[in-house]
Design a protein around this motif. Structure first.
Motif, PDB file in Angstrom:
ATOM      1  N   ALA A  77       0.818  -1.212   0.000  1.00  0.00           N
ATOM      2  CA  ALA A  77       0.000   0.000   0.000  1.00  0.00           C
ATOM      3  C   ALA A  77       0.854   1.266   0.000  1.00  0.00           C
ATOM      4  N   LYS A  78       2.087   1.149   0.496  1.00  0.00           N
ATOM      5  CA  LYS A  78       3.004   2.292   0.449  1.00  0.00           C
ATOM      6  C   LYS A  78       3.717   2.371  -0.897  1.00  0.00           C
ATOM      7  N   ILE A  79       3.738   1.244  -1.605  1.00  0.00           N
ATOM      8  CA  ILE A  79       4.401   1.193  -2.912  1.00  0.00           C
ATOM      9  C   ILE A  79       3.455   1.659  -4.012  1.00  0.00           C
ATOM     10  N   LEU A  80       2.206   1.157  -3.999  1.00  0.00           N
ATOM     11  CA  LEU A  80       1.290   1.513  -5.081  1.00  0.00           C
ATOM     12  C   LEU A  80      -0.136   1.633  -4.578  1.00  0.00           C
ATOM     13  N   THR A  81      -0.902   2.430  -5.310  1.00  0.00           N
ATOM     14  CA  THR A  81      -2.322   2.584  -5.046  1.00  0.00           C
ATOM     15  C   THR A  81      -3.046   2.655  -6.376  1.00  0.00           C
ATOM     16  N   LEU A  82      -4.298   2.184  -6.396  1.00  0.00           N
ATOM     17  CA  LEU A  82      -5.078   2.164  -7.627  1.00  0.00           C
ATOM     18  C   LEU A  82      -6.437   2.811  -7.393  1.00  0.00           C
ATOM     19  N   LEU A  83      -6.796   3.737  -8.265  1.00  0.00           N
ATOM     20  CA  LEU A  83      -8.120   4.347  -8.234  1.00  0.00           C
ATOM     21  C   LEU A  83      -8.944   3.739  -9.355  1.00  0.00           C
ATOM     22  N   PRO A  84     -10.000   2.951  -9.025  1.00  0.00           N
ATOM     23  CA  PRO A  84     -10.827   2.323 -10.065  1.00  0.00           C
ATOM     24  C   PRO A  84     -11.757   3.337 -10.719  1.00  0.00           C
ATOM     25  N   GLN A  85     -12.470   2.890 -11.739  1.00  0.00           N
ATOM     26  CA  GLN A  85     -13.407   3.777 -12.431  1.00  0.00           C
ATOM     27  C   GLN A  85     -14.522   4.248 -11.515  1.00  0.00           C
ATOM     28  N   ALA A  86     -15.099   3.342 -10.771  1.00  0.00           N
ATOM     29  CA  ALA A  86     -16.218   3.667  -9.884  1.00  0.00           C
ATOM     30  C   ALA A  86     -15.832   3.334  -8.450  1.00  0.00           C
ATOM     31  N   LEU A  87     -15.901   4.339  -7.598  1.00  0.00           N
ATOM     32  CA  LEU A  87     -15.554   4.149  -6.194  1.00  0.00           C
ATOM     33  C   LEU A  87     -16.771   4.460  -5.333  1.00  0.00           C
ATOM     34  N   GLN A  88     -17.229   3.481  -4.582  1.00  0.00           N
ATOM     35  CA  GLN A  88     -18.385   3.669  -3.727  1.00  0.00           C
ATOM     36  C   GLN A  88     -17.942   4.185  -2.358  1.00  0.00           C
ATOM     37  N   VAL A  89     -18.619   5.226  -1.877  1.00  0.00           N
ATOM     38  CA  VAL A  89     -18.287   5.791  -0.567  1.00  0.00           C
ATOM     39  C   VAL A  89     -19.561   5.942   0.242  1.00  0.00           C
ATOM     40  N   PRO A  90     -19.465   5.928   1.576  1.00  0.00           N
ATOM     41  CA  PRO A  90     -20.656   6.146   2.419  1.00  0.00           C
ATOM     42  C   PRO A  90     -21.299   7.492   2.117  1.00  0.00           C
ATOM     43  N   SER A  91     -22.619   7.550   2.202  1.00  0.00           N
ATOM     44  CA  SER A  91     -23.336   8.768   1.823  1.00  0.00           C
ATOM     45  C   SER A  91     -23.071   9.937   2.761  1.00  0.00           C
ATOM     46  N   ASP A  92     -22.673   9.649   3.987  1.00  0.00           N
ATOM     47  CA  ASP A  92     -22.515  10.730   4.956  1.00  0.00           C
ATOM     48  C   ASP A  92     -21.058  11.124   5.202  1.00  0.00           C
ATOM     49  N   ILE A  93     -20.121  10.634   4.379  1.00  0.00           N
ATOM     50  CA  ILE A  93     -18.715  10.916   4.614  1.00  0.00           C
ATOM     51  C   ILE A  93     -18.349  12.294   4.060  1.00  0.00           C
ATOM     52  N   THR A  94     -17.539  13.015   4.809  1.00  0.00           N
ATOM     53  CA  THR A  94     -17.097  14.331   4.353  1.00  0.00           C
ATOM     54  C   THR A  94     -15.832  14.199   3.518  1.00  0.00           C
ATOM     55  N   VAL A  95     -15.512  15.277   2.824  1.00  0.00           N
ATOM     56  CA  VAL A  95     -14.305  15.290   1.991  1.00  0.00           C
ATOM     57  C   VAL A  95     -13.072  15.013   2.842  1.00  0.00           C
ATOM     58  N   TYR A  96     -12.963  15.668   3.983  1.00  0.00           N
ATOM     59  CA  TYR A  96     -11.784  15.472   4.832  1.00  0.00           C
ATOM     60  C   TYR A  96     -11.694  14.037   5.333  1.00  0.00           C
ATOM     61  N   GLU A  97     -12.819  13.470   5.732  1.00  0.00           N
ATOM     62  CA  GLU A  97     -12.814  12.092   6.226  1.00  0.00           C
ATOM     63  C   GLU A  97     -12.386  11.124   5.141  1.00  0.00           C
ATOM     64  N   LEU A  98     -12.877  11.328   3.926  1.00  0.00           N
ATOM     65  CA  LEU A  98     -12.498  10.447   2.826  1.00  0.00           C
ATOM     66  C   LEU A  98     -11.016  10.564   2.505  1.00  0.00           C
ATOM     67  N   VAL A  99     -10.543  11.776   2.367  1.00  0.00           N
ATOM     68  CA  VAL A  99      -9.129  11.987   2.042  1.00  0.00           C
ATOM     69  C   VAL A  99      -8.235  11.399   3.131  1.00  0.00           C
ATOM     70  N   SER A 100      -8.660  11.513   4.382  1.00  0.00           N
ATOM     71  CA  SER A 100      -7.855  11.018   5.503  1.00  0.00           C
ATOM     72  C   SER A 100      -7.633   9.515   5.456  1.00  0.00           C
ATOM     73  N   LEU A 101      -8.548   8.783   4.797  1.00  0.00           N
ATOM     74  CA  LEU A 101      -8.397   7.332   4.698  1.00  0.00           C
ATOM     75  C   LEU A 101      -7.106   6.945   3.984  1.00  0.00           C
ATOM     76  N   GLY A 102      -6.598   7.856   3.164  1.00  0.00           N
ATOM     77  CA  GLY A 102      -5.360   7.575   2.456  1.00  0.00           C
ATOM     78  C   GLY A 102      -4.150   7.419   3.355  1.00  0.00           C
ATOM     79  N   ARG A 103      -4.251   7.883   4.600  1.00  0.00           N
ATOM     80  CA  ARG A 103      -3.105   7.782   5.524  1.00  0.00           C
ATOM     81  C   ARG A 103      -3.059   6.447   6.254  1.00  0.00           C
ATOM     82  N   PHE A 104      -4.034   5.591   6.027  1.00  0.00           N
ATOM     83  CA  PHE A 104      -4.095   4.328   6.768  1.00  0.00           C
ATOM     84  C   PHE A 104      -2.811   3.503   6.690  1.00  0.00           C
TER      85      PHE A 104
END
Length: 260
Positions: A74-101
């Motif tokens: 996960a530190k070497i590579l990441t992939l963004l697919p065509q369609a990404l499903q996210v929870p309806s109530d998630i904020t922009v900051y919360e979503l972006v923060s997931l990238g630090r996992f």
């Protein structure tokens, strides 16, 4: 080899989609994977990202990627697919923060100060910081795609894979996304690989091209070498004329012959 595949084969049921492909991706460059519909280009990208089953080897720094654990990958590579499903109530900051996992310790319950500073820095660079408290589902298509890309940039992987990142976007937002990816590839020395349909966009923003035809690599190399009338005719079945973009001087298709 820095990154790529050796003897890659992929089958969907009884149909072989990729046939004994070997390919090397150049480090620190932007590579566009192109080809007609059904040629296998998205399957190749998903294989590079280990999202589907394959036979053969995905290589990173002359080692099989399977030799690395999932957290390191996960530190070497990441992939963004065509369609990404996210929870309806998630904020922009919360979503972006997931990238630090991948960078968080097992005992870590929340973002560190270093994480928060890095997230803010990237969000400011991608111009989504002002959207941080908005819900992702309420964003426009262009804003949403920029946020998704920000999330994978926050992951700070060496290699970024994207499957048709400009799909469903208007021309203005297509250019916006591709300029953003190019800027990050140069500034942060990332290796960016994406599948794209628009040949002129590929010629303008990519350093290298990979042309997939009928499940095989038809050609790969620098844009200036591959983006020719002959290669386009042989790989896409189109008779075209090329010229230069009047603003940036990149190669572009200026005419397509109507066979009818």
């Amino acid at each position: 080899m820095y990154f790529g595949v050796k003897n890659l084969n992929v089958c969907y049921g009884k149909k072989q989609v990729l046939k004994d492909i070997s390919l090397e991706i150049e480090q620190g460059k932007t590579t566009a994977i192109i080809g007609v519909n059904g040629s296998g280009k998205s399957t190749l990208l998903k294989s590079l990202g280990r999202l589907i089953k394959y036979k053969g080897e995905v290589i990173y720094k002359d080692e099989r990627l399977t030799n690395w654990n999932n957290l390191d990958i996960a530190k070497i590579l990441t992939l963004l697919p065509q369609a990404l499903q996210v929870p309806s109530d998630i904020t922009v900051y919360e979503l972006v923060s997931l990238g630090r996992f991948p960078h968080q310790k097992l005992t870590q319950q929340s973002l560190s100060e270093t994480d928060r500073k890095f997230i803010k820095q990237v969000m400011q660079e991608t111009e989504v910081w002002d959207l941080r408290d908005q819900h992702v589902e309420r964003l426009s298509g262009g804003q949403r795609q920029r946020v998704f890309i920000t999330m994978i940039l926050v992951q700070d992987s060496e290699i970024i894979l994207l499957d048709e990142p400009t799909t469903y976007l208007d021309l203005l937002h297509q250019l916006d996304i591709l300029k953003l990816l190019k800027r990050f590839a140069v500034k942060r020395k990332k290796t960016v690989v994406y599948v794209i349909h628009d040949l002129n966009h590929a010629a303008r923003f990519a350093d290298n091209m990979v042309i997939v035809k009928e499940g095989e690599i038809f050609a790969s190399g620098p844009v200036e070498e591959l983006f020719t009338e002959e290669v386009i005719h042989e790989s896409f079945g189109l008779q075209v004329r090329l010229g230069r973009d009047l603003f940036c001087q990149s190669l572009m298709i200026t005419g397509v012959k109507n066979e009818d």
